[in-house]
Write a protein that holds these residues in place. Structure first.
Motif, mmCIF file in Angstrom:
data_model
loop_
_atom_site.group_PDB
_atom_site.id
_atom_site.type_symbol
_atom_site.label_atom_id
_atom_site.label_comp_id
_atom_site.label_asym_id
_atom_site.label_seq_id
_atom_site.Cartn_x
_atom_site.Cartn_y
_atom_site.Cartn_z
ATOM 1 N N THR A 110 46.943 30.079 44.220
ATOM 2 C CA THR A 110 46.491 31.359 44.765
ATOM 3 C C THR A 110 47.259 31.711 46.030
ATOM 4 O O THR A 110 47.712 32.840 46.211
ATOM 5 C CB THR A 110 44.982 31.286 45.061
ATOM 6 O OG1 THR A 110 44.307 30.996 43.841
ATOM 7 C CG2 THR A 110 44.467 32.583 45.630
ATOM 8 N N ASP B 73 45.721 36.305 39.149
ATOM 9 C CA ASP B 73 45.237 35.041 39.693
ATOM 10 C C ASP B 73 44.099 34.507 38.836
ATOM 11 O O ASP B 73 42.978 34.994 38.911
ATOM 12 C CB ASP B 73 44.783 35.242 41.148
ATOM 13 C CG ASP B 73 44.509 33.917 41.835
ATOM 14 O OD1 ASP B 73 44.867 32.870 41.256
ATOM 15 O OD2 ASP B 73 43.948 33.928 42.940
ATOM 16 N N GLU B 74 44.388 33.523 38.043
ATOM 17 C CA GLU B 74 43.404 32.942 37.125
ATOM 18 C C GLU B 74 42.603 34.040 36.418
ATOM 19 O O GLU B 74 41.377 34.085 36.531
ATOM 20 C CB GLU B 74 42.435 32.016 37.879
ATOM 21 C CG GLU B 74 43.150 30.928 38.649
ATOM 22 C CD GLU B 74 42.982 29.539 38.064
ATOM 23 O OE1 GLU B 74 42.427 29.421 36.943
ATOM 24 O OE2 GLU B 74 43.415 28.586 38.706
HETATM 25 MG MG LIG Z 1 43.091 29.749 42.942
#
Ligand SMILES: [Mg+2]
Ligand SMILES: Nc1ncnc2c1ncn2[C@@H]1O[C@H](COP(=O)(O)OP(=O)(O)O)[C@@H](O)[C@H]1O
Lengths: 265, 514
Positions: free
Chosen positions: A42, A167-168
């Motif tokens: 991240t 992000d994910e």
């Molecule tokens: Mg993360």
């Protein structure tokens, strides 16, 4: 194209999240940053649009270094999709999508949720593309997780970015929906010629959907290769030296080999 | 007509959306295109959806009409380009819907009633009789692909046979295109009284006429132009109701999306704003609030300000002591309010109150003290306990207890339930639940509210002095009465600086507990 040049990030509390990373996410490729939780995915991703300011090093987006001075302008070229979707729950789905173009549509009346018809048609078009045309006037928080992430995708595409950060994007939805969403994301990005940087912690999803896998552990790059040259076994050996919480199991069906699973999310 | 088109011929294939009638519907358009371009156009009605796709794939046909979903599916196998889409009169893209039918007199009145029964579809790949119904049913939580939702899913082969099998009792729910249903009513092959419509799908946009991508570009362009202009020379037709012209796929897409546009500002918003404006004006008139008076009294205002300057700080020591007294009153009032509001807040939160016999009285008390202004409370208390700080402290404490209890109760009612369930599941007692799952969640706001109340209590304490409840307010009113306007301004400055400092401190403190 996104280039990281000697990027390091140490947070004020002393956590060294990313250490001297130099990699390139090639133009129009779907690159996955793969690593266990806490690896620094991240943090690295957020240096691209400067939601995290690197402690040292620089990031170049399509050849231009992003700085404090030009960050707003560069951000309008970089779309982002979040793990928790980050929709505004009590606004309509349509307005959420329209909010994606606030970087370019800065007329005062946009703050009153007013958008010209061409914008609204474009938002409807994107909603149709992600399969949610008939939900356009619902409140965003009435949708399921998978649907909310589709809205997130439509919002990111609304700003017509050249680079997309994810992000994910599927960490908050079930395995089957994960497949659908990554497929949709991949298809739309191919169609619109986007450079994608997507973080994931599921090995099989990374192998299935990426053009390139950038492996990260403890804030350092340990792998950067075309996905076609990789397989699960190879990834296992790479990550086995440091026994991290990577998710190796199949996320498509029920994970059937419990030995493969080491999930410390 | 067109020399380059001479001797050329092309074949158009259409899926059998209305079996045996497709040529009849497309011939007017084709004839018009033949006349303009000079290209001879053959027409074939395919025997099935797959047959139509095959013909385009292997070159037996160069133009096609596949319906919406077969067009999308076909694009994986063979490269197709949409040329034109039918519009109805009124310049809207022609849309149609799937209709969900049951036999008249059957016990079903909505889709949900059909769970576990037999579903009749028309033909694999049909938009209205296969793809759309599956999509619609899946959205209604009756996905035919999930075992148990339908006991049987039957392809009847065509729209007409889906209906006849429904009537023959071979299935319980049939889904066909509304266009076909209306045609069957029209030609008498089906009577309205024999069936019951229980559901309509979302609109399906009309499908494009397509060309294989391999077709020579100039020819393709020529044909497309001819189709787009066909309505100018005579009526056109196609699959759909009231088709009167053909438009480009881009126009069709925009038209379809426009059907989902709502006005940017809704009627309710306009009505709301209008009523707000009207009532503001109305109330101002009723209260005789005249903006002009405000400007006219400006000179008096300037005069009073003039008499207040410069501020007179000659009695500074005494003023500061009074100010400190006011702070003390506010402080004790807040302590009192906080202490009282913890138990009362807990029992007046719906989710953890021990009993409604405690809940309602607690709510009543808090509402009462919130409703009575502290000014009034202070006046009553001054009469009963005498002049000085005590009535001020009590008035502030009781009034703000009403507020704090309500804040806390609401905060407790809105804590996330997940952690409570987890603690409960672990076998915790009522008290443990409060300390482990509720208090940690409300603590930051709890402290924040108390600090906010402290802040406001000091501001209020200055006013309470006016009714004799001690502190700097008392000095303020005395100076006013003795026309010592310069001391009044000194007091105002002291109050201002104090509040300013306290504000800064309390906002720092509130940040610290977040
Ligand atoms: Mg993360
Ligand atoms: N704002 C922050 N302040 C301090 N440490 C942080 C902050 N954000 C992340 N970290 C730490 O940096 C490391 C990397 O975090 P992150 O980039 O979120 O990893 P990932 O996304 O791979 O799970 C972790 O040890 C995390 O605790």
């Amino acid at each position: 194209m996104v280039e990281f040049v000697n990027i390091s990030k140490t947070f004020p509390d002393g956590t060294a999240a990313v250490h001297n990373v130099s990699i390139t996410a090639p133009e129009k490729e779907f690159s996955v940053i793969l690593g266990p939780s806490g690896a620094g995915k991240t943090t690295l991703l957020r240096t691209v649009n400067r939601l995290v300011r690197p402690s040292s090093g620089k990031v170049l987006v399509n050849g231009t270094e992003i700085t404090d001075a030009n960050q707003r302008q560069i951000r309008s070229d970089v779309g982002m999709i979040f793990q928790q979707f980050n929709l505004v729950g009590n606004l309509s789905v349509l307005i959420n999508v329209l909010s994606g173009c606030l970087g370019t549509h800065q007329k005062w009346w946009s703050t009153l949720y007013l958008f010209p018809k061409v914008y609204r048609l474009k938002a409807l078009d994107l909603l149709d593309r992600v399969g949610l045309l008939d939900q356009a006037y619902k409140r965003a928080d009435e949708l399921s997780g998978g649907q909310q992430q589709r809205v997130g995708i439509a919002r990111a595409l609304m700003q017509e970015p050249r680079v997309l950060l994810a992000d994910e994007p599927v960490a908050s939805v079930d395995p089957r929906t994960s497949q659908e969403i990554l497929k949709l994301l991949k298809d739309l990005c191919k169609e619109k010629n986007l450079t994608v940087l997507c973080t994931l912690h599921q090995v099989d999803l990374a192998l299935q959907f990426s053009d390139r896998i950038i492996g990260i552990a403890d804030g350092e790059i340990i792998l950067n290769e075309k996905s076609s040259k990789l397989d699960v076994e190879k990834l296992k050996t790479i990550y086995s030296s440091k026994n991290h919480g990577l998710f190796f199991g199949p996320t498509t069906e029920s994970a059937n080999d419990p030995q493969n699973i080491n999930w410390n999310q | 007509m067109n020399p380059s088109g001479k001797s050329k011929q092309l074949t158009m294939v259409a899926v059998p959306a209305i079996k045996g009638h497709m040529e009849k519907h497309f011939r007017p358009l084709l004839s018009s295109v033949e006349t303009t371009t000079g290209v001879k156009l053959n027409f074939i009605e395919a025997s099935s959806y797959d047959d139509a796709i095959d013909r385009l794939k292997d070159g037996r046909a160069q133009l096609g009409w596949l319906g919406q979903s077969a067009f999308i599916e076909a694009s994986h196998d063979v490269s197709l380009e949409p040329l034109a889409v039918a519009f109805t009169a009124g310049n809207k893209v022609s849309v149609y819907r799937s209709v969900f039918l049951v036999k008249a007199g059957s016990p079903y009145s909505e889709i949900a009633d059909l769970k576990g029964h037999r579903l009749l579809l028309t033909e694999h790949g049909s938009s209205s009789g296969d793809v759309m119904p599956r999509h619609t049913l899946a959205q209604l939580n009756l996905n035919p692909e999930i075992h148990g939702n339908f006991s049987e899913v039957i392809y009847a082969g065509s729209q007409e046979s889906a209906v006849s099998e429904l009537l023959a009792g071979k299935g319980d729910l049939a889904v066909i295109s509304k266009i076909n249903l209306e045609k069957m009513f029209h030609d008498g092959s089906l009577k309205k009284k024999d069936i019951k419509i229980i559901h309509y799908s979302d609109p399906i946009p009309g499908a494009p006429i397509v060309a294989v991508s391999g077709m020579e570009a100039s020819l393709k362009k020529q044909i497309q132009e001819a189709i787009l202009n066909a309505h100018k020379t005579g009526p056109v037709d196609g699959y759909g109701e009231n088709i009167d012209s053909y438009h480009t796929p881009e126009e069709a897409r925009a038209s379809f999306l426009s059907s989902y546009l709502k006005p940017a500002v809704s009627f309710t918003t306009i009505a709301f704003i209008a009523s707000l404006v009207i009532s503001t004006v109305g109330v101002s008139i009723h209260l005789k609030v005249n903006p002009i008076t405000i400007f006219a009294s400006f000179s008096y205002f300037a005069d009073i300000i003039g008499r207040m300057l410069p501020p007179d700080f000659s009695d500074l020591g005494a003023l500061l002591i009074s100010m400190f007294e006011t702070i003390e009153i506010g402080f004790l009032g807040t302590i009192l309010a906080t202490i009282l509001s913890i138990p009362i807040g807990l029992v007046s939160a719906k989710n953890i109150t021990p009993s409604k016999w405690i809940y309602y009285p607690a709510r009543l008390i808090t509402t009462f003290f919130r409703a009575v202004p502290e000014f009034i409370l202070a006046m009553i208390l001054v009469i009963s306990v005498g002049f000085g700080a005590l009535p001020g402290i009590l008035a502030l404490g009781l009034h703000t207890m009403g507020f704090l209890s309500k804040f806390y109760a609401e905060e407790i009612e809105h804590v996330r339930n997940g952690p409570i369930e987890a603690i409960e599941a672990a076998g915790a007692s009522h008290m443990q639940k409060i300390t482990f799952a509720i208090i940690p969640q409300i603590l930051p706001n709890f402290v924040g509210y108390s600090l906010y109340i402290f802040d406001r209590n000091i501001r209020m304490a200055t006013i309470l002095g006016i009714v004799g409840a001690g502190g700097i307010g008392y000095r303020l009113i005395s100076s006013f009465r003795m026309f010592e306007y310069r001391e009044v301004s000194a007091i105002i400055i002291i109050i201002f600086i104090t509040i300013f400092l306290l504000d800064a401190i309390s906002s720092k403190a509130r940040h610290a507990v977040k």
